[in-house]
Design a protein around this motif. Structure first.
Motif, short mmCIF file in Angstrom:
data_model
loop_
_atom_site.label_atom_id
_atom_site.label_comp_id
_atom_site.label_asym_id
_atom_site.label_seq_id
_atom_site.Cartn_x
_atom_site.Cartn_y
_atom_site.Cartn_z
N ASP A 140 0.87 -1.18 0.00
CA ASP A 140 0.00 0.00 0.00
C ASP A 140 0.90 1.23 0.00
O ASP A 140 1.64 1.47 0.95
N LEU A 141 0.83 2.02 -1.07
CA LEU A 141 1.71 3.17 -1.24
C LEU A 141 0.93 4.47 -1.12
O LEU A 141 -0.13 4.62 -1.74
N ASP A 142 1.46 5.40 -0.35
CA ASP A 142 0.89 6.74 -0.21
C ASP A 142 1.82 7.72 -0.90
O ASP A 142 2.93 7.98 -0.41
N LEU A 143 1.38 8.26 -2.04
CA LEU A 143 2.21 9.15 -2.85
C LEU A 143 1.86 10.61 -2.64
O LEU A 143 2.13 11.46 -3.49
N LEU A 144 1.28 10.93 -1.46
CA LEU A 144 0.82 12.29 -1.17
C LEU A 144 1.61 12.97 -0.07
O LEU A 144 1.16 13.97 0.51
N ARG A 145 2.79 12.47 0.24
CA ARG A 145 3.54 12.98 1.39
C ARG A 145 4.63 13.98 1.02
O ARG A 145 5.59 14.17 1.78
N GLY A 146 4.52 14.61 -0.12
CA GLY A 146 5.46 15.65 -0.49
C GLY A 146 6.52 15.18 -1.47
O GLY A 146 6.42 14.10 -2.05
N ALA A 147 7.55 16.00 -1.62
CA ALA A 147 8.55 15.79 -2.67
C ALA A 147 9.70 14.89 -2.24
O ALA A 147 10.51 14.51 -3.08
N ALA A 199 6.45 1.85 6.76
CA ALA A 199 7.70 2.60 6.62
C ALA A 199 7.51 3.78 5.68
O ALA A 199 6.47 3.94 5.03
N GLU A 200 8.51 4.63 5.65
CA GLU A 200 8.63 5.66 4.63
C GLU A 200 9.94 5.44 3.89
O GLU A 200 10.95 5.00 4.48
N ALA A 201 9.93 5.74 2.60
CA ALA A 201 11.14 5.62 1.79
C ALA A 201 11.31 6.89 0.97
O ALA A 201 10.37 7.68 0.80
N LYS A 202 12.50 7.07 0.43
CA LYS A 202 12.81 8.30 -0.29
C LYS A 202 12.63 8.11 -1.80
O LYS A 202 13.00 7.08 -2.35
N TYR A 203 12.07 9.15 -2.43
CA TYR A 203 12.15 9.23 -3.88
C TYR A 203 13.62 9.39 -4.28
O TYR A 203 14.43 9.91 -3.51
N THR A 204 13.96 8.95 -5.48
CA THR A 204 15.32 9.17 -5.99
C THR A 204 15.25 10.03 -7.25
O THR A 204 14.18 10.21 -7.84
N LEU A 222 12.02 4.30 -6.74
CA LEU A 222 10.93 5.13 -7.24
C LEU A 222 11.50 6.51 -7.59
O LEU A 222 11.81 7.31 -6.72
N HIS A 223 11.61 6.77 -8.89
CA HIS A 223 12.24 7.99 -9.39
C HIS A 223 11.19 9.09 -9.51
O HIS A 223 10.09 8.87 -10.02
N ARG A 224 11.53 10.29 -9.07
CA ARG A 224 10.62 11.44 -9.14
C ARG A 224 11.23 12.52 -10.02
O ARG A 224 12.38 12.92 -9.83
N PHE A 225 10.46 12.99 -10.99
CA PHE A 225 10.93 13.99 -11.95
C PHE A 225 9.93 15.13 -12.03
O PHE A 225 8.72 14.90 -12.08
N VAL A 226 10.42 16.36 -12.01
CA VAL A 226 9.58 17.54 -12.20
C VAL A 226 9.88 18.11 -13.59
O VAL A 226 11.02 18.49 -13.87
N ASP A 227 8.87 18.14 -14.44
CA ASP A 227 9.05 18.60 -15.82
C ASP A 227 9.34 20.11 -15.82
O ASP A 227 8.52 20.91 -15.34
N PRO A 228 10.49 20.54 -16.33
CA PRO A 228 10.80 21.97 -16.34
C PRO A 228 9.89 22.77 -17.29
O PRO A 228 9.83 24.00 -17.18
N VAL A 229 9.19 22.06 -18.19
CA VAL A 229 8.32 22.76 -19.13
C VAL A 229 7.06 23.28 -18.44
O VAL A 229 6.66 24.43 -18.60
N ASP A 230 6.43 22.41 -17.63
CA ASP A 230 5.14 22.79 -17.05
C ASP A 230 5.03 22.53 -15.55
O ASP A 230 3.97 22.72 -14.96
N GLU A 241 4.95 19.75 -13.96
CA GLU A 241 4.24 18.52 -13.59
C GLU A 241 5.22 17.49 -13.01
O GLU A 241 6.40 17.43 -13.40
N VAL A 242 4.70 16.65 -12.09
CA VAL A 242 5.50 15.63 -11.43
C VAL A 242 5.24 14.28 -12.08
O VAL A 242 4.07 13.90 -12.30
N TYR A 243 6.30 13.54 -12.37
CA TYR A 243 6.19 12.21 -12.97
C TYR A 243 7.01 11.22 -12.13
O TYR A 243 8.15 11.50 -11.75
#
Length: 630
Positions: free
Chosen positions: A26-33, A97-102, A108-116, A118-120
């Motif tokens: 069960d993953l909670d993807l709402l805990r910030g960046a 537990a909590e784990a870190k985006y990479t 779990l890789h987190r990317f912020v699109d410099p164009v708009d 948006e988080v991917y």
């Protein structure tokens, strides 16, 4: 507990004492960046009283519950492993537990699109990085079912290994997706991709009559460049080809292909959820070499659905079983099922040249490598595992017969579906369908390193009639293995402005010298090409007379594969200082202008620059460099 570097001995012991039934994650993807929440429940059996660990690379562990007993996270977790003592025959473990985006393409890789803005998100778990997202027994032979539940922004597209369910929407703008359990698979091919991806959907009908949903994903800011229809077309061609040749229907329930940002590899074969580098979203015109490479990559990952995902190596020393097979099968499918009919030419000039180069370095290793721990795996994603392995599988297909090879592969899938195997399991099936004993072949080809050199030796009488013909084989001093080769010899003669093959013989070559009686009594041709059709993995040499004909007339050979073998032969002999650098330059400048294969042009021009700048006689180097530039 000893950190992140799991050893083979630890994995063997753990697999002998536990068997995993299921994971609920069960993953909670709402805990910030920075972090996300991960609650993992694992059901597994064990040898009663056994003590072991589960892998979990975390930023914090809030609770660990084993068989209803709360354990102290501070005592049992070190941020990498969670200690599990005195196990029961049947066990339930829950880790909150909590784990870190990479941003390194691991976990779990987190990317912020410099164009708009948006988080991917997307996952990359090979080799051992699913443990960066959830608690897991991180080794390929502890297969299980995986049931993922994810809470994320409602506007996102969320996909995993199973078809995406309808979300449960919440009042705060989020939603929860609860996926059905996967079949039994290894942890490293599980996947999660989430974000406001642009998606194009389609479907196909599998060989067993199921409708398989298809999806092509990319981030919104690239969607205008995504040629999804072409990707679907190649996918359909690959499905039809592999299901027919493997005699086994596609083993999963859907097939998504996702082009993701900052990907640290070319692609990854997550079951039913394949990720690709965004370099394959073409934002401007690209060469045919790059377009063809994308097709091969699409089919490489599709081949993995059978070889790697349905049937998985037991431990990473058989990584080649995954990668070599996918390399071989994707080239075969590209050549026979798509418009890229000269894929074997591309393979010869790019993949094989990569393999030959790496196989002559001090860092070379056998195809079946010794992998004592996870750290050792990382250095084996190389030209030996991929390109040499694929080349040797092509040679094996020639050795046992193509039909017999594919029939054995089909039996292998049926016998070991959703299980784990070692090299011997595949060889047993190939021996059964071909009738050939592969024990010695395996030792010579898969368990030793180095590349052999093959050259023709012949004598003729005054009329040019061949009186003796043999193939001479040598091996480097560091790897002095003489191997058996299934190969062809082509005779090419100048006729009406073309250099045409008018005789071919196929035979087994073994030992330091192999007599070829079939060629005695024939007239010596203008050009002799050994390893014609590129069945064998070996450096080949042209005799001096054939070299002179090639320099003057290579462009007049109509078959691109034959041309690529001549290009490769003269390159190898130049690199080995057997052929003068100026002869290679003459060959290229006289014949490259009409070469039809984009990858050949790309590769040979690179070799030309190296020869002109480094290999020619220093006394004439400036003149040769000016000649090449002009």
């Amino acid at each position: 507990m000893s950190g992140e570097n799991l050893t083979r001995l630890e994995a063997i012991e753990r697999a002998e004492n536990i068997a995993v039934e299921s994971y609920q994650v069960d993953l909670d993807l709402l805990r910030g960046a920075e972090v996300f929440g991960a609650t993992t429940t694992v059901n597994f059996s064990a040898t009663p009283g056994y003590c072991t660990f589960i892998d979990a690379i975390t930023s914090s562990v809030h609770s660990v519950t084993l068989n209803g007993v709360e354990l102290d996270p501070a005592q049992v977790s070190d941020g990498t492993r969670i200690q599990l003592d005195n196990l029961d025959a049947h066990n339930t473990l829950t880790v909150v537990a909590e784990a870190k985006y990479t941003n390194t393409g691991e976990g779990l890789h987190r990317f912020v699109d410099p164009v708009d803005g948006e988080v991917y998100l997307y996952t990359q778990f090979e080799v051992p990085d699913s443990r960066r997202m959830f608690a897991v027994f991180e080794q390929p032979d502890l297969k299980a079912t995986f049931q993922f539940t994810m809470t994320a922004p409602e506007k996102w597209e969320v996909t995993s290994n199973q078809p995406t369910p309808a979300p449960v929407k919440h009042s705060n703008g989020s939603a929860t997706w609860s996926f059905a359990p996967t079949p039994r698979i290894s942890s490293y091919i599980t996947a999660l991709v989430a974000g406001p991806y642009d998606v194009v959907r389609s479907e196909l009908t599998s060989a067993d009559g199921r409708v398989i949903p298809l999806g092509v994903f990319c981030r919104k800011s690239l969607s205008e460049y995504m040629d999804a229809d072409y990707v679907f077309e190649k996918t359909r061609q690959g499905f039809e080809y592999f299901e027919s040749k493997f005699d086994y229907a596609y083993p999963f329930d859907k097939y998504d292909q996702l082009f993701v940002p900052e990907f640290n590899a070319g692609a990854m074969e997550n079951a039913g959820c394949v990720t690709f580098t965004e370099a394959y979203v073409f934002r401007s015109k690209v060469t045919d070499a790059i377009r063809e490479r994308r097709v091969v990559t699409i089919l490489h990952e599709l081949a993995h659905m059978w070889f790697g995902d349905l049937v998985t190596m037991r431990w990473w020393n058989d990584l080649w079983l995954n990668e070599s097979f996918a390399e071989y099968a994707s080239t075969l499918a590209t050549a026979e099922a798509t418009e890229w009919h000269e894929a074997w030419t591309t393979f010869a000039v790019m993949e094989k040249s990569w393999a030959y180069r790496q196989d002559q370095l001090p860092s070379t290793h056998p195809i079946v490598a010794d992998i004592p721990d996870l750290d050792a795996v990382r250095v084996n994603f190389d030209g030996i595992t991929y390109a040499k392995g694929g080349s040797v599988l092509k040679q094996l297909g020639a050795w046992v017969g193509q039909e017999q090879f594919l029939a054995g592969v089909g039996q292998y899938f049926k016998k070991h579906a959703y299980g784990n195997t070692e090299l011997k399991d595949l060889l047993v099936e190939l021996e059964a369908t071909s009738g050939r004993d592969l024990t010695t072949w395996s030792k010579l080809w898969l368990e030793t390193a180095g590349v052999n050199t093959l050259r023709p030796a012949l004598t003729t009488d005054a009329d040019g009639t061949i009186t003796a013909f043999s193939i001479e084989q040598t091996a480097p001093a560091d790897w002095p293995t003489i191997r058996p080769h299934r190969m062809a010899i082509g005779f090419y003669n100048l006729n009406a402005g073309k250099l045409v093959r008018d005789h071919r013989v196929e035979l087994d070559v073994d030992g330091v010298s192999t007599e070829v009686q079939e060629l005695v009594g024939l007239t010596r041709p203008d050009l002799i090409l050994i390893n014609d059709d590129d069945l064998a993995y070996a450096k080949i040499r042209l005799d001096e007379a054939s070299l002179r004909v090639a320099i003057a007339n290579l462009k007049d050979i109509e078959d691109p594969l034959a041309r690529s073998l001549v290009w490769g032969s003269v390159w190898d002999s130049t690199r080995d200082a057997e052929t003068a650098g100026r002869d290679f330059i003459d060959l290229v400048l006289g014949n490259i202008a009409t070469e039809t294969e984009s990858t050949v042009v790309r590769t040979v021009l690179g070799q030309l620059l190296l020869v002109a700048s480094s290999y020619v006689d220093p006394a004439t180097r400036e003149a040769q460099t000016v000649r090449v530039a002009d």
